[in-house]
Motif scaffolding. Structure first.
Motif, PDB file in Angstrom:
ATOM      1  N   ALA A  21     -11.703   8.211  -7.234  1.00  0.00           N
ATOM      2  CA  ALA A  21     -10.493   7.518  -7.685  1.00  0.00           C
ATOM      3  C   ALA A  21     -10.768   6.733  -8.967  1.00  0.00           C
ATOM      4  O   ALA A  21      -9.939   6.702  -9.886  1.00  0.00           O
ATOM      5  CB  ALA A  21      -9.980   6.585  -6.595  1.00  0.00           C
TER       6      ALA A  21
ATOM      7  N   HIS B  70       0.829  -1.211   0.000  1.00  0.00           N
ATOM      8  CA  HIS B  70       0.000   0.000   0.000  1.00  0.00           C
ATOM      9  C   HIS B  70       0.863   1.259   0.000  1.00  0.00           C
ATOM     10  O   HIS B  70       1.796   1.401   0.783  1.00  0.00           O
ATOM     11  CB  HIS B  70      -0.925   0.010   1.217  1.00  0.00           C
ATOM     12  CG  HIS B  70      -1.850   1.182   1.232  1.00  0.00           C
ATOM     13  ND1 HIS B  70      -1.727   2.228   2.122  1.00  0.00           N
ATOM     14  CD2 HIS B  70      -2.902   1.487   0.436  1.00  0.00           C
ATOM     15  CE1 HIS B  70      -2.670   3.110   1.891  1.00  0.00           C
ATOM     16  NE2 HIS B  70      -3.394   2.692   0.879  1.00  0.00           N
TER      17      HIS B  70
ATOM     18  N   GLY C 244       0.625   5.076   0.681  1.00  0.00           N
ATOM     19  CA  GLY C 244      -0.249   6.056   1.301  1.00  0.00           C
ATOM     20  C   GLY C 244      -0.448   7.303   0.468  1.00  0.00           C
ATOM     21  O   GLY C 244      -1.532   7.901   0.477  1.00  0.00           O
ATOM     22  N   GLU C 245       0.565   7.695  -0.273  1.00  0.00           N
ATOM     23  CA  GLU C 245       0.455   8.901  -1.100  1.00  0.00           C
ATOM     24  C   GLU C 245      -0.491   8.664  -2.274  1.00  0.00           C
ATOM     25  O   GLU C 245      -1.313   9.525  -2.615  1.00  0.00           O
ATOM     26  CB  GLU C 245       1.836   9.311  -1.607  1.00  0.00           C
ATOM     27  CG  GLU C 245       1.827  10.620  -2.384  1.00  0.00           C
ATOM     28  CD  GLU C 245       3.222  11.087  -2.757  1.00  0.00           C
ATOM     29  OE1 GLU C 245       3.343  11.935  -3.661  1.00  0.00           O
ATOM     30  OE2 GLU C 245       4.195  10.597  -2.139  1.00  0.00           O
TER      31      GLU C 245
ATOM     32  N   GLY D  91      -2.707   6.193  -2.333  1.00  0.00           N
ATOM     33  CA  GLY D  91      -3.971   5.686  -1.824  1.00  0.00           C
ATOM     34  C   GLY D  91      -4.360   4.342  -2.396  1.00  0.00           C
ATOM     35  O   GLY D  91      -5.545   3.992  -2.419  1.00  0.00           O
ATOM     36  N   GLU D  92      -3.385   3.565  -2.844  1.00  0.00           N
ATOM     37  CA  GLU D  92      -3.673   2.264  -3.456  1.00  0.00           C
ATOM     38  C   GLU D  92      -2.437   1.387  -3.413  1.00  0.00           C
ATOM     39  O   GLU D  92      -1.321   1.853  -3.131  1.00  0.00           O
ATOM     40  CB  GLU D  92      -4.123   2.443  -4.909  1.00  0.00           C
ATOM     41  CG  GLU D  92      -3.055   3.051  -5.798  1.00  0.00           C
ATOM     42  CD  GLU D  92      -3.555   3.397  -7.200  1.00  0.00           C
ATOM     43  OE1 GLU D  92      -2.826   3.074  -8.171  1.00  0.00           O
ATOM     44  OE2 GLU D  92      -4.642   4.003  -7.314  1.00  0.00           O
TER      45      GLU D  92
END
Length: 283
Positions: free
Chosen positions: A239, A187, A189-190, A192-193
């Motif tokens: 997204a 994952h 974090g920046e 988001g996936e």
């Protein structure tokens, strides 16, 4: 809308939800057939380009069937060219009854739920699991579908995959849990996936594991005809819309549903947009 006993149900590509829809329609004594193209039962990619119908029995052999031109037809996740249905049951495309339905109302969105409502039948526990699974898998695993137990959902999904793929139930469950762990480890974090963009390094149960983990995943698979397919699943509507816009701007064919959290595209060669979210995916 009240049920008409003369309705002819035309069923799209096979998956656990469609299998249950067929069972329910048959139990009502109503006519049903499978959407077909070139006399073969449709798969997700051809279900909206059917040119006739067949009936496929337990032996998986398609047999000729007839849909009278003026018969009142109900199309379930399919289209037969040249015919107009009295009812469309679907949730894959803009304008479908279930397209914009959120997970909290999953029975209204799922095709199985729509059929049960047409037949004025209440869903049982298994039907609720199937409907949530097909309409909004990631949300269902995260407890957003009222009355759906994520653990029961995992057992149902794993059992189906084991049966279809010839694997043991324990192997499938372990594969899903391992994939979930790998998704968490990847994952970003920046972004988001989690991303798995090398088709040679895709965990066997990646899509299921990502849904179970509740983490959006972007991954690629190399299809048998050499076309590279990229998929994004479990994302927010925003997204998913960004993913679709990115690839549309690059001139690639795109399919998906922001409200249900998935989208996909093909790198190289034109492919017909297809329906996603099946239990056993090539994707």
């Amino acid at each position: 809308m009240a049920i008409d006993r003369d309705w002819h149900f035309v069923l799209g590509a096979q998956d656990p939800e469609m299998r249950e829809i067929q069972r329910v329609v048959d139990s009502e004594g109503l006519y049903w057939a499978h959407a077909a193209r070139h006399k073969r039962r449709c798969i997700p990619r051809t279900a909206y380009d059917a040119d006739g119908v067949v009936r496929v029995g337990s032996d998986q052999i398609p047999r000729p069937a007839v849909l009278p031109p003026r018969a009142p037809a109900v199309f379930v996740e399919c289209t037969v060219l040249g015919l107009e249905p009295v009812v469309r049951v679907d949730h894959h495309h803009p304008g479908d009854a279930g397209y914009e339905v959120e997970p909290e109302r999953f029975m209204e969105g799922a095709s199985l739920g729509q059929v049960l409502r047409l037949l004025e039948r209440e869903p049982n526990e298994t039907q609720r699991l199937l409907a949530a699974s097909d309409h909004c898998l990631t949300a269902a695993y995260q407890g957003r579908c009222p009355g759906v137990d994520p653990h029961e959902l995992l057992f149902l999904r794993a059992s189906w995959k084991a049966k279809v793929l010839g694997r043991t139930l324990s192997d499938v469950v372990e594969g899903i849990l391992d994939a979930a762990q790998r998704v968490r480890a990847h994952h970003d974090g920046e972004l988001g996936e989690s991303r798995f963009l090398d088709p040679t390094e895709i965990p066997m149960d990646l899509a299921e594991g990502a849904a179970y983990a509740g983490i959006p995943v972007r991954y690629r698979e190399l299809l048998a005809d050499g076309v590279l397919k990229e998929m994004f699943k479990g994302g927010t509507p925003q997204a998913v819309e960004r993913f679709m816009a990115e690839h549309e701007a690059a001139g690639r064919p795109v399919y998906g549903n922001p409200y249900r959290g998935y989208a996909g595209t093909y790198w190289g060669g034109r492919r017909e947009p297809e329906v996603a979210g099946r239990v056993v995916e090539s994707g």
